[in-house]
Write an enzyme that holds these catalytic residues in place. Structure first.
Site, mmCIF file in Angstrom:
data_model
loop_
_atom_site.group_PDB
_atom_site.id
_atom_site.type_symbol
_atom_site.label_atom_id
_atom_site.label_comp_id
_atom_site.label_asym_id
_atom_site.label_seq_id
_atom_site.Cartn_x
_atom_site.Cartn_y
_atom_site.Cartn_z
ATOM 1 N N ASP A 166 -45.115 -24.949 59.894
ATOM 2 C CA ASP A 166 -45.045 -24.075 59.053
ATOM 3 C C ASP A 166 -45.605 -22.923 59.127
ATOM 4 O O ASP A 166 -47.360 -23.127 60.186
ATOM 5 C CB ASP A 166 -45.297 -24.553 58.073
ATOM 6 C CG ASP A 166 -45.037 -23.329 56.847
ATOM 7 O OD1 ASP A 166 -44.940 -22.182 57.089
ATOM 8 O OD2 ASP A 166 -44.840 -23.699 54.852
ATOM 9 N N SER B 120 -38.081 -6.504 63.480
ATOM 10 C CA SER B 120 -37.538 -5.548 62.154
ATOM 11 C C SER B 120 -37.278 -3.987 62.283
ATOM 12 O O SER B 120 -39.226 -3.394 62.549
ATOM 13 C CB SER B 120 -37.273 -5.927 61.124
ATOM 14 O OG SER B 120 -36.208 -4.818 60.490
ATOM 15 N N TYR C 42 -41.643 -6.815 52.719
ATOM 16 C CA TYR C 42 -40.856 -7.731 54.415
ATOM 17 C C TYR C 42 -41.083 -6.214 54.899
ATOM 18 O O TYR C 42 -41.769 -6.501 56.348
ATOM 19 C CB TYR C 42 -39.098 -7.185 54.463
ATOM 20 C CG TYR C 42 -38.659 -7.690 55.344
ATOM 21 C CD1 TYR C 42 -39.003 -9.265 56.146
ATOM 22 C CD2 TYR C 42 -38.143 -6.941 55.993
ATOM 23 C CE1 TYR C 42 -38.405 -9.423 56.750
ATOM 24 C CE2 TYR C 42 -37.040 -7.536 57.114
ATOM 25 C CZ TYR C 42 -37.247 -8.888 57.406
ATOM 26 O OH TYR C 42 -36.721 -8.934 58.891
ATOM 27 N N ILE D 283 -30.285 -17.249 62.690
ATOM 28 C CA ILE D 283 -30.672 -16.253 64.269
ATOM 29 C C ILE D 283 -31.440 -17.611 65.296
ATOM 30 O O ILE D 283 -30.724 -18.074 65.760
ATOM 31 C CB ILE D 283 -31.531 -14.826 63.773
ATOM 32 C CG1 ILE D 283 -30.469 -14.047 63.850
ATOM 33 C CG2 ILE D 283 -31.658 -14.740 65.445
ATOM 34 C CD1 ILE D 283 -31.238 -12.892 63.443
ATOM 35 N N LYS E 81 -43.836 -6.880 58.449
ATOM 36 C CA LYS E 81 -42.733 -7.083 60.179
ATOM 37 C C LYS E 81 -43.680 -5.736 60.052
ATOM 38 O O LYS E 81 -43.353 -6.310 61.516
ATOM 39 C CB LYS E 81 -41.539 -6.833 59.534
ATOM 40 C CG LYS E 81 -40.850 -8.075 58.741
ATOM 41 C CD LYS E 81 -40.578 -9.498 59.778
ATOM 42 C CE LYS E 81 -40.381 -9.437 60.926
ATOM 43 N NZ LYS E 81 -39.724 -10.395 61.653
ATOM 44 N N VAL F 184 -27.254 -8.244 61.412
ATOM 45 C CA VAL F 184 -26.545 -9.795 62.013
ATOM 46 C C VAL F 184 -26.884 -10.494 60.192
ATOM 47 O O VAL F 184 -27.563 -10.520 59.135
ATOM 48 C CB VAL F 184 -28.093 -10.659 62.204
ATOM 49 C CG1 VAL F 184 -27.233 -12.125 62.328
ATOM 50 C CG2 VAL F 184 -28.466 -10.210 63.792
ATOM 51 N N ASN G 166 -38.726 -17.058 65.617
ATOM 52 C CA ASN G 166 -37.944 -16.013 64.551
ATOM 53 C C ASN G 166 -38.252 -16.383 63.445
ATOM 54 O O ASN G 166 -37.602 -15.371 62.494
ATOM 55 C CB ASN G 166 -36.652 -16.551 64.605
ATOM 56 C CG ASN G 166 -35.610 -16.300 64.190
ATOM 57 O OD1 ASN G 166 -35.208 -15.285 64.358
ATOM 58 N ND2 ASN G 166 -34.946 -17.025 62.994
#
Length: 277
Positions: free
Chosen positions: A58, A150, A173, A13, A177, A206, A87
């Protein structure tokens, strides 16, 4: 002349953001990656382009982001940065799908969650903090901060999917998120009187497997991961098919272009609709 910084720009993305923004006239794009020399997909895509600048940082290393912001400042001077698109995310192909009970022991769970938190949650805070002085210097009518989020980080979505793989898996995750979603919303409240709009933007489902890595095994693992998610949706009678990064980013940029102050703090789909379950 509009300027954009895309953090996490080496593939998927983020790469699609860079290539599509670079096609716009009077636009400067700053692509932030961890290591420029190994960002093979990005380097190939921007070869010969004069309006794209690649910088290393980073998101888990705040001083590196400060340095990148300083380098951007030296390139654009006092005009400031108009839009920050965050992103970057940690999406380990081996353990991304794991739920709490899938870890071999608590030490393994702790390590995975801590590393995910550093990138997915603290990374958002680090990025916005480092680039905020540049954003505040922008003369754009509306300064924009976009955090690519997300539905896995939205508790309503977790409840909707119940004890399915989508509901119970992707624990590190999803939890981190969720932290990113709260961090973006808090920044929205902090900056609401300074001419900012801060949103979390879901890219949709995606398929990023084509640029998942340089080896065939990396791509195969990512495709298997995508297939497992697609299968879970099918099992729940949800006809959802993955988009390409280009399709998703085309929709996302239309949404970003049309952002208004009233959307500050919102969690939006790629088409600009408030995320609903």
């Amino acid at each position: 002349m509009l300027s954009y910084a895309v953090i996490g720009a080496s593939r998927g993305i983020g790469l699609a953001y860079v290539t599509q923004l670079a096609e716009r006239p009077d636009t400067t794009v700053f692509a932030i990656v961890r290591k420029a020399s190994t960002s093979t997909f990005l380097n190939a895509a921007i070869s010969g382009l004069k309006n794209v600048h690649v910088l290393e940082a980073d998101v888990a290393d705040y001083p590196s982001l400060e340095l990148a912001a300083t380098e951007i400042s030296s390139l654009i001077g006092s005009v400031g940065l108009d839009c920050l698109i965050h992103n970057a995310a940690r999406m380990d192909a081996d353990g991304l799908s794991w739920g709490f009970d899938d870890y071999p022991n608590m030490a393994a769970l702790d390590e995975d969650f801590i590393q995910a938190y550093k990138v997915n949650t603290l990374g958002v805070i680090h990025s916005i903090t480092a680039f905020l002085p540049l954003l505040r210097a922008s003369t754009a009518p509306l300064k924009k901060i976009v955090v690519v989020g997300s539905p896995a980080g939205d508790y309503r979505n977790v409840r909707k999917w119940g004890d399915s793989f989508v509901g119970t898996g992707m624990a590190a995750y999803g939890v981190t998120k969720g932290g990113a979603l709260i961090a973006a919303t808090k920044y929205a409240m902090q900056l609401q009187h300074e001419g900012f709009v801060v949103v979390t933007l879901s890219p949709g489902f995606v398929d990023i497997s084509d640029t998942a890595g340089d080896s065939e095994s990396d791509i195969t693992r990512k495709r298997a991961q995508i297939q497992r998610i697609e299968d879970a949706f099918e099992a729940a009678s949800v006809p959802l098919r993955p988009m390409t990064p280009a399709q998703s980013v085309t929709a996302q940029l239309k949404t970003i272009d049309a952002l208004t102050p009233e959307q500050n703090g919102a969690f939006l789909t790629e088409t600009g609709v408030e995320f609903m379950v």
